[in-house]
Design a protein around this motif. Structure first.
Motif, PDB file in Angstrom:
ATOM      1  N   TRP A   1       0.849  -1.206   0.000  1.00  0.00           N
ATOM      2  CA  TRP A   1       0.000   0.000   0.000  1.00  0.00           C
ATOM      3  C   TRP A   1       0.887   1.260   0.000  1.00  0.00           C
TER       4      TRP A   1
ATOM      5  N   GLY B   1     -13.054   1.375  -4.259  1.00  0.00           N
ATOM      6  CA  GLY B   1     -11.684   0.939  -4.001  1.00  0.00           C
ATOM      7  C   GLY B   1     -10.692   1.625  -4.916  1.00  0.00           C
ATOM      8  N   ALA B   2     -11.179   2.273  -5.990  1.00  0.00           N
ATOM      9  CA  ALA B   2     -10.288   2.959  -6.935  1.00  0.00           C
ATOM     10  C   ALA B   2      -9.690   4.202  -6.272  1.00  0.00           C
TER      11      ALA B   2
ATOM     12  N   HIS C   1       0.153  -3.239  -7.497  1.00  0.00           N
ATOM     13  CA  HIS C   1       1.419  -3.665  -6.887  1.00  0.00           C
ATOM     14  C   HIS C   1       1.562  -5.170  -7.002  1.00  0.00           C
TER      15      HIS C   1
ATOM     16  N   ASP D   1      -2.231  -2.735 -14.295  1.00  0.00           N
ATOM     17  CA  ASP D   1      -1.964  -3.908 -13.478  1.00  0.00           C
ATOM     18  C   ASP D   1      -0.536  -4.381 -13.695  1.00  0.00           C
TER      19      ASP D   1
ATOM     20  N   GLU E   1      -7.547  -7.806 -15.110  1.00  0.00           N
ATOM     21  CA  GLU E   1      -7.566  -6.954 -13.916  1.00  0.00           C
ATOM     22  C   GLU E   1      -7.501  -5.477 -14.308  1.00  0.00           C
TER      23      GLU E   1
ATOM     24  N   ARG F   1     -13.920   0.239 -12.914  1.00  0.00           N
ATOM     25  CA  ARG F   1     -14.183   0.464 -11.479  1.00  0.00           C
ATOM     26  C   ARG F   1     -14.924  -0.713 -10.841  1.00  0.00           C
TER      27      ARG F   1
ATOM     28  N   GLY G   1     -13.285  -3.979 -10.406  1.00  0.00           N
ATOM     29  CA  GLY G   1     -12.397  -4.912  -9.734  1.00  0.00           C
ATOM     30  C   GLY G   1     -12.893  -6.342  -9.915  1.00  0.00           C
TER      31      GLY G   1
HETATM   32  C1  LIG Z   1      -9.152  -4.339  -7.556  1.00  0.00           C
HETATM   33  C2  LIG Z   1      -8.538  -5.703  -7.704  1.00  0.00           C
HETATM   34  C3  LIG Z   1      -8.816  -6.209  -9.119  1.00  0.00           C
HETATM   35  C4  LIG Z   1      -7.070  -5.525  -7.442  1.00  0.00           C
HETATM   36  O1  LIG Z   1      -6.291  -6.579  -7.908  1.00  0.00           O
HETATM   37  P1  LIG Z   1      -4.993  -7.107  -7.168  1.00  0.00           P
HETATM   38  O2  LIG Z   1      -4.199  -7.842  -8.180  1.00  0.00           O
HETATM   39  O3  LIG Z   1      -5.413  -7.816  -5.939  1.00  0.00           O
HETATM   40  O4  LIG Z   1      -4.196  -5.876  -6.676  1.00  0.00           O
HETATM   41  P2  LIG Z   1      -3.433  -4.730  -7.448  1.00  0.00           P
HETATM   42  O5  LIG Z   1      -2.237  -4.450  -6.664  1.00  0.00           O
HETATM   43  O6  LIG Z   1      -3.240  -4.997  -8.904  1.00  0.00           O
HETATM   44  O7  LIG Z   1      -4.453  -3.506  -7.350  1.00  0.00           O
HETATM   45  C5  LIG Z   1      -4.824  -3.012  -6.136  1.00  0.00           C
HETATM   46  C6  LIG Z   1      -5.237  -1.581  -6.329  1.00  0.00           C
HETATM   47  O8  LIG Z   1      -6.358  -1.508  -7.194  1.00  0.00           O
HETATM   48  C7  LIG Z   1      -7.092  -0.338  -6.845  1.00  0.00           C
HETATM   49  N1  LIG Z   1      -8.487  -0.727  -6.787  1.00  0.00           N
HETATM   50  C8  LIG Z   1      -9.122  -1.422  -5.821  1.00  0.00           C
HETATM   51  N2  LIG Z   1     -10.418  -1.593  -6.149  1.00  0.00           N
HETATM   52  C9  LIG Z   1     -10.591  -0.987  -7.361  1.00  0.00           C
HETATM   53  C10 LIG Z   1     -11.713  -0.818  -8.202  1.00  0.00           C
HETATM   54  N3  LIG Z   1     -12.920  -1.296  -7.908  1.00  0.00           N
HETATM   55  N4  LIG Z   1     -11.527  -0.145  -9.372  1.00  0.00           N
HETATM   56  C11 LIG Z   1     -10.332   0.351  -9.713  1.00  0.00           C
HETATM   57  N5  LIG Z   1      -9.218   0.236  -8.927  1.00  0.00           N
HETATM   58  C12 LIG Z   1      -9.369  -0.445  -7.773  1.00  0.00           C
HETATM   59  C13 LIG Z   1      -6.547   0.179  -5.521  1.00  0.00           C
HETATM   60  O9  LIG Z   1      -5.775   1.343  -5.768  1.00  0.00           O
HETATM   61  C14 LIG Z   1      -5.691  -0.955  -5.039  1.00  0.00           C
HETATM   62  O10 LIG Z   1      -4.520  -0.576  -4.359  1.00  0.00           O
HETATM   63  P3  LIG Z   1      -4.558   0.133  -2.913  1.00  0.00           P
HETATM   64  O11 LIG Z   1      -5.687  -0.488  -2.164  1.00  0.00           O
HETATM   65  O12 LIG Z   1      -3.221  -0.142  -2.357  1.00  0.00           O
HETATM   66  O13 LIG Z   1      -4.778   1.585  -3.239  1.00  0.00           O
HETATM   67  C15 LIG Z   1      -9.081  -6.752  -6.717  1.00  0.00           C
HETATM   68  O14 LIG Z   1      -8.239  -6.832  -5.600  1.00  0.00           O
HETATM   69  C16 LIG Z   1     -10.442  -6.467  -6.200  1.00  0.00           C
HETATM   70  O15 LIG Z   1     -11.412  -6.428  -6.905  1.00  0.00           O
HETATM   71  N6  LIG Z   1     -10.538  -6.269  -4.930  1.00  0.00           N
HETATM   72  C17 LIG Z   1     -11.814  -6.006  -4.309  1.00  0.00           C
HETATM   73  C18 LIG Z   1     -12.015  -4.545  -4.156  1.00  0.00           C
HETATM   74  C19 LIG Z   1     -12.994  -4.319  -3.066  1.00  0.00           C
HETATM   75  O16 LIG Z   1     -13.367  -5.220  -2.358  1.00  0.00           O
HETATM   76  N7  LIG Z   1     -13.410  -3.079  -2.932  1.00  0.00           N
HETATM   77  C20 LIG Z   1     -14.339  -2.748  -1.915  1.00  0.00           C
HETATM   78  C21 LIG Z   1     -14.116  -1.374  -1.340  1.00  0.00           C
HETATM   79  S1  LIG Z   1     -12.487  -1.155  -0.699  1.00  0.00           S
END
Ligand SMILES: CC(C)(COP(=O)(O)OP(=O)(O)OC[C@H]1O[C@@H](n2cnc3c(N)ncnc32)[C@H](O)[C@@H]1OP(=O)(O)O)[C@@H](O)C(=O)NCCC(=O)NCCS
Length: 226
Positions: A41, A76-77, A100, A118, A162, A169, A171
């Motif tokens: 993070w 989460g974005a 990350h 990603d 991803e 938006r 995820g």
């Molecule tokens: C978003 C998602 C595809 C990320 O994939 P990942 O390979 O695990 O992780 P990555 O490192 O590539 O990406 C993570 C980043 O995506 C971003 N992100 C999270 N949710 C997102 C969304 N819905 N749309 C766009 N970006 C998003 C964030 O910046 C996050 O990093 P941070 O929390 O450190 O700021 C996946 O983890 C996911 O869908 N997670 C669920 C999101 C969730 O539950 N949101 C609820 C509110 S927090």
């Protein structure tokens, strides 16, 4: 236009995070309990700041990292806030995406909210992975690829999904088979295209995608076509 940056943990400042994070970010960090998650993070927040600083410098603007605030929207974005009015004005209309993986962060800025990035380390996956998460066309692309290219191709397709789902938006709140990725061959670290098509149920705008390989990692970008 898309501008992007990769940083590694070696690029993190020696300063304590409290010296460069905004108050809401310090609160968010305090709530993160798992060390790996805290580190990734933080690296994402730092990489985003360096990218924004570089972007502002192109317009002759300087910006202290402490004056920026990168907090999550309900989806989460990430969203960008800035204390200085001039910086705020310069960033108006720009949107950030963060990813990350294993000690690296990859961030991108674009003048559209439909931007997703990603980064994924190229690594072996369970034999059932493509069967569980890929469309029939993606599975056929993997099955017909030379065996030595399969690991890379699976990583590229997964990463492109991803990136596209971040651009929308959404995820991983939706089935990954609702986005189909046709990955063009990439070589020599150059960006190659990814043709992205979304299930009409997502009501998504047309998306354009790219991917490249860098030091054992796949990088992908997805952006809403203007
Ligand atoms: C978003 C998602 C595809 C990320 O994939 P990942 O390979 O695990 O992780 P990555 O490192 O590539 O990406 C993570 C980043 O995506 C971003 N992100 C999270 N949710 C997102 C969304 N819905 N749309 C766009 N970006 C998003 C964030 O910046 C996050 O990093 P941070 O929390 O450190 O700021 C996946 O983890 C996911 O869908 N997670 C669920 C999101 C969730 O539950 N949101 C609820 C509110 S927090």
């Amino acid at each position: 236009m898309i501008t992007w940056l990769i940083q590694t943990e070696r690029d993190l400042p020696t300063l304590a995070p409290s010296a460069w994070l905004s108050l809401p970010e310090r609160e968010r960090l305090a709530a993160l309990r798992v060390e790996k998650r805290r580190r990734e993070w933080l690296l994402g927040r730092w990489t985003a700041r360096r990218l924004i600083q570089r972007h502002l410098a192109e317009s002759g603007l300087a910006c202290d990292p402490r004056d920026l605030q990168i907090v999550a929207a309900p989806s989460g974005a990430p969203t960008i806030g800035a204390l200085q009015p001039a910086v705020r004005a310069a960033l108006e209309g720009w949107h950030l995406t963060i990813s990350h993986s294993q000690g690296r962060a990859f961030c991108a800025l674009a003048r559209t909210p439909a931007i997703g990035a990603d980064i994924e380390q190229v690594a072996p996956r369970h034999p059932a992975f493509a069967g569980d998460y890929f469309t029939p066309i993606e599975r056929a692309a993997v099955a017909t690829a030379p065996p030595e290219r399969r690991e890379l191709l699976i990583t590229a397709i997964w990463s492109a999904k991803e990136a596209a789902l971040k651009a929308l938006r959404l995820g991983l709140s939706v089935d990954t088979r609702r986005v189909e990725c046709r990955v063009a061959p990439a070589s020599g670290g150059a960006w190659a295209t990814v043709a992205l098509s979304c299930d009409p149920i997502l009501e998504a705008p047309p998306l354009r995608g790219w991917w490249r390989v860098s030091e054992g990692y796949v990088l992908t970008l997805a952006v809403g076509a203007a």
